[in-house]
Design a protein around this motif. Structure first.
Motif, short mmCIF file in Angstrom:
data_model
loop_
_atom_site.label_atom_id
_atom_site.label_comp_id
_atom_site.label_asym_id
_atom_site.label_seq_id
_atom_site.Cartn_x
_atom_site.Cartn_y
_atom_site.Cartn_z
N ASP A 1 8.39 3.13 -3.27
CA ASP A 1 8.04 2.57 -1.96
C ASP A 1 8.76 3.41 -0.92
OD1 ASP A 1 7.61 1.09 0.36
OD2 ASP A 1 7.74 -0.83 -0.69
N SER B 1 11.04 -6.78 0.31
CA SER B 1 9.98 -6.35 -0.61
C SER B 1 10.57 -5.77 -1.89
CB SER B 1 9.08 -5.31 0.06
OG SER B 1 8.54 -5.84 1.25
N ALA C 1 13.47 -1.55 4.19
CA ALA C 1 13.85 -1.99 5.54
C ALA C 1 14.80 -3.19 5.44
CB ALA C 1 12.60 -2.28 6.36
N THR C 2 14.27 -4.43 5.48
CA THR C 2 15.16 -5.58 5.27
C THR C 2 15.57 -5.68 3.80
OG1 THR C 2 13.37 -7.13 4.71
CG2 THR C 2 13.92 -6.90 7.05
N GLY C 3 14.77 -5.03 2.93
CA GLY C 3 15.03 -5.11 1.49
C GLY C 3 14.26 -6.25 0.82
N ARG D 1 4.16 -7.42 4.22
CA ARG D 1 5.24 -8.08 4.95
C ARG D 1 4.67 -8.83 6.15
NH1 ARG D 1 10.43 -5.14 7.69
NH2 ARG D 1 8.81 -4.44 9.10
N ARG E 1 0.80 -1.21 0.00
CA ARG E 1 0.00 0.00 0.00
C ARG E 1 0.84 1.28 0.00
NH1 ARG E 1 -3.05 -0.08 5.52
NH2 ARG E 1 -1.00 -0.83 6.06
N ALA E 2 1.93 1.28 0.78
CA ALA E 2 2.57 2.55 1.12
C ALA E 2 3.02 3.34 -0.12
CB ALA E 2 3.74 2.31 2.07
O1 PRP Z 1 12.18 -3.94 3.27
P1 PRP Z 1 11.10 -4.74 3.91
O2 PRP Z 1 11.54 -5.39 5.18
O3 PRP Z 1 10.50 -5.73 2.96
O4 PRP Z 1 9.96 -3.73 4.37
C1 PRP Z 1 9.51 -2.71 3.56
C2 PRP Z 1 8.08 -2.92 3.17
O5 PRP Z 1 7.25 -2.77 4.33
C3 PRP Z 1 6.22 -1.81 4.05
O6 PRP Z 1 5.10 -2.41 3.50
P2 PRP Z 1 4.12 -3.33 4.35
O7 PRP Z 1 4.47 -4.77 4.15
O8 PRP Z 1 4.04 -2.82 5.76
O9 PRP Z 1 2.73 -3.13 3.62
P3 PRP Z 1 1.81 -1.82 3.59
O10 PRP Z 1 2.47 -0.85 2.67
O11 PRP Z 1 0.52 -2.35 3.09
O12 PRP Z 1 1.69 -1.29 4.99
C4 PRP Z 1 6.90 -0.90 3.06
O13 PRP Z 1 6.01 -0.10 2.35
C5 PRP Z 1 7.68 -1.84 2.19
O14 PRP Z 1 6.93 -2.38 1.11
#
Ligand code: PRP
Ligand code: URA
Ligand code: MG
Length: 207
Positions: free
Chosen positions: A129, A137, A133-135, A102, A77-78
């Motif tokens: 995006d 996604s 964070a961990t990378g 995630r 979503r973000a």
């Molecule tokens: O680097 P990562 O550890 O993968 O984290 C980053 C992901 O986490 C958040 O999405 P989230 O999964 O919270 O979904 P959302 O946007 O629907 O809240 C953000 O928008 C990234 O897509």
């Protein structure tokens, strides 16, 4: 891997608004919109242009247009909170969509949407995006793009963690990163520190 940190004072200002826990949803979205304009502006600084003849009210001259507008890919979503602003700056861009959530325990991305053009060969792609964070996604998303032939991918993020940048670099995928900040680290729950919390929840409410 090329990492561009957009540390302009106005970018810092909008990012500080996003970080502040007192900022409500509407103000958070507004700050992300404005920050996105700055990130896209810097991400396209070296983009090739094509010349065209134009007539001003006074004379003929050379005008310039983006030669090869990127495919914009918000990660839901973000990343939706960056899509409209990016599209306003690059109105000729096409848009693809990836939806990932995630898992809070494993921190693995679970895909729920994929809507992308078949072939991405010789097309630049901007992945939108706010959070790297961990990378996980971002690596998942760029793998989807690479399978379709993309070789020129820019990850546009409000914030990046060093752990995510390292993972992206080690993936060997064809990507550069444009971000407003590289923060300190991830905490035990996989959140960026100091970060801004959950960028999806802060825009749209908790899932
Ligand atoms: O680097 P990562 O550890 O993968 O984290 C980053 C992901 O986490 C958040 O999405 P989230 O999964 O919270 O979904 P959302 O946007 O629907 O809240 C953000 O928008 C990234 O897509
Ligand atoms: O800090 C973080 C990490 C992942 N996703 C977010 O939205 N925030
Ligand atoms: Mg989220």
């Amino acid at each position: 891997m090329d990492v561009l940190v957009v540390d302009h004072p106005l970018a810092k200002d909008r990012l500080s608004t996003m970080r502040d826990a007192r900022t409500d949803s509407a103000a958070f979205r507004a700050a992300l919109h404005e920050l996105t304009v700055m990130l896209i502006y810097e991400a396209t600084r070296e983009a090739p242009v094509r010349a065209e003849r134009i007539h001003t009210p006074v004379a003929r001259t050379q005008g310039y247009r983006l030669a090869n507008p990127p495919l914009l890919v918000p990660v839901l979503r973000a990343g939706l909170g960056m899509a409209d602003q990016a599209h306003k700056l690059i109105p000729d861009a096409q848009m693809g969509f990836v939806g990932l959530a995630r898992d809070e325990e494993t921190l693995q991305p679970t895909p729920y949407l994929e809507s992308l053009p078949e072939s991405l060969a010789s097309r630049p792609v901007f992945v939108l995006d706010p959070m790297l964070a961990t990378g996980g996604s971002m690596v998942y998303t760029i793998q989807l793009l690479a399978e379709r032939g993309a070789t020129d991918v820019t990850a546009i993020c409000a914030l990046a963690a060093p752990e995510g940048l390292k993972r992206l670099e080690e993936s060997g995928l064809p990507v550069r990163v444009v971000t407003a900040s590289v923060d300190e680290r991830l905490n035990d729950s996989g959140f960026i520190v100091p970060g801004l919390g959950d960028a999806g929840d802060r825009q749209y409410g908790p899932r």
